[in-house]
Design a protein around this motif. Structure first.
Motif, short mmCIF file in Angstrom:
data_model
loop_
_atom_site.label_atom_id
_atom_site.label_comp_id
_atom_site.label_asym_id
_atom_site.label_seq_id
_atom_site.Cartn_x
_atom_site.Cartn_y
_atom_site.Cartn_z
N ASP A 140 48.38 41.47 -14.64
CA ASP A 140 47.32 41.81 -13.68
C ASP A 140 46.12 40.89 -13.89
OD1 ASP A 140 45.74 43.00 -11.77
OD2 ASP A 140 45.14 44.67 -13.05
N GLY A 150 44.56 39.26 -11.46
CA GLY A 150 43.59 39.35 -10.37
C GLY A 150 43.31 37.99 -9.77
N TRP A 182 44.39 43.48 -9.31
CA TRP A 182 45.08 43.64 -8.04
C TRP A 182 45.28 45.11 -7.71
CZ3 TRP A 182 48.60 39.65 -10.60
CH2 TRP A 182 48.17 38.35 -10.29
N GLN A 183 45.32 45.39 -6.41
CA GLN A 183 45.57 46.75 -5.92
C GLN A 183 46.79 46.73 -5.02
OE1 GLN A 183 43.75 49.44 -6.88
NE2 GLN A 183 42.53 48.09 -8.20
N GLU A 202 42.50 35.29 -6.29
CA GLU A 202 43.21 34.84 -5.09
C GLU A 202 44.19 33.72 -5.37
OE1 GLU A 202 42.99 36.28 -2.15
OE2 GLU A 202 41.59 37.75 -2.99
N THR A 205 47.86 35.33 -5.84
CA THR A 205 48.30 36.53 -5.11
C THR A 205 49.47 36.24 -4.18
OG1 THR A 205 46.62 36.10 -3.41
CG2 THR A 205 46.05 37.65 -5.16
#
Length: 250
Positions: A197, A199, A103-104, A201, A204
Motif C-alpha cells: 500500500d 499510495g 489506496w482505497q 498516482e 495506481t
C-alpha cells in the motif's frame, strides 16, 4: 538561515525540495538512502548513504545546524522513520512526517489485505499460479520457497538471491499507464497481483488494470505511524506546517 533536512527518495520529497529551493533564508539538504543505483535526484544539496543509525543522524543534525527534519521516505521505510524519531528527539529539533495517503478500494476491486509480506506469501497458492509481484527487489526472498508458482517481478534494479525458482524479472521504473499494465498482465497471463500500500498516482495503473481483468490483488498494509509525530499527506500541507512551526517556508 533556516536549515531543513528532507529524508527522501519519494516524489513528494523531490517536490518539497523543489518548492523550498532558492527561497531566501532557507537551505535544504535532501538525504537518499542509496538503495537505488540510479535515483532521481532532487534539486539542491544531496546527501547519499546512511548516517550510522539514530546516534549518527543526531550528531549529523547537530554538526550541520539542522533546524527541522521532514521524513518524506517511502511509507514502508519504517526503520528510517524510527531512526528519525529517535534522532530528532536526541537533537532537540522538530520532526514532521510527509506521507501520501494510502489506496482505497472501489467497486469492482478484489483486494485481500495482509499484515506482512510473509502473510502474502502464505495466501498466494490459494489464489492462482502466475504472480505479478511489485513489492520491490528486496522482498523476493520471502517468496523463494513457493516452487509451485511462477513470478513476474518488477523492480528498478536487479534483485539478488535468494529468489523464487520460477521467476522472470522486469526492470522498469514508473509511472505506468493502465493500457500498458493491461498489455503486460495479458502477455504474461498473470492471475494475481501482489503489492504494498504505497499510495500515490505513479503506480495506481496496475490496480486499475487488475480491476478491469477481475484479478485478485494482495496488498500489504503499511507499518503503523509513530505516535505523537505531526504528519502531512501533501507537499502543500508540509509547507504550511513548516511555516507555522519554524517560519520562512511559506
Amino acid at each position: 538561515m533556516l536549515n531543513i533536512l528532507v529524508l527522501g527518495g519519494t516524489d513528494e520529497a523531490r517536490r518539497l525540495a523543489a518548492a523550498l529551493a532558492g527561497r531566501a533564508g532557507t537551505h535544504v539538504v535532501s538525504s537518499l538512502a542509496g538503495r537505488v543505483r540510479d535515483p532521481k535526484l532532487p534539486v539542491g544539496e544531496v546527501h547519499e548513504g546512511g548516517f550510522g543509525g539514530p546516534g549518527g543522524l543526531a550528531t549529523w543534525i547537530g554538526e550541520r545546524g539542522i533546524d527541522v527534519v521532514v521524513d518524506a521516505t517511502h511509507p514502508f521505510a519504517a526503520r528510517m522513520t524510527a531512526s528519525a524519531v529517535e534522532a530528532t528527539g536526541r537533537a532537540g529539533v522538530p520532526l514532521m512526517i510527509l506521507r501520501r495517503p494510502g489506496w482505497q478500494a472501489a467497486p469492482g476491486d478484489d483486494w485481500r489485505w495482509v499484515p506482512s509480506l510473509a502473510a502474502a506469501a502464505e495466501l498466494l497458492p490459494a489464489l492462482g499460479q502466475r504472480v505479478f509481484l511489485t513489492t520491490g527487489r528486496r522482498s523476493l526472498p520471502v517468496f523463494a520457497g513457493l516452487d509451485g508458482l511462477w513470478f513476474l517481478a518488477r523492480s528498478v534494479d536487479p534483485p539478488e538471491p535468494p529468489a523464487p525458482r520460477h521467476l522472470e524479472v522486469l526492470l522498469s521504473r514508473g509511472p505506468f499507464t493502465v493500457q500498458g499494465e493491461l498489455a503486460l498482465m495479458r502477455h504474461y497471463r498473470v492471475d494475481m497481483l501482489v503489492t504494498k500500500d504505497s499510495g500515490g498516482e505513479m503506480t495506481t495503473a496496475k490496480l486499475l488494470a487488475a480491476r478491469e481483468l477481475g484479478l485478485p490483488v494482495v496488498i500489504v498494509r503499511r507499518p503503523p505511524h509513530p505516535g505523537g509525530v505531526p504528519s502531512a499527506e501533501t507537499v502543500e500541507e508540509a509547507l504550511t506546517w513548516l511555516e507555522s512551526t519554524v517560519g520562512h517556508a511559506g
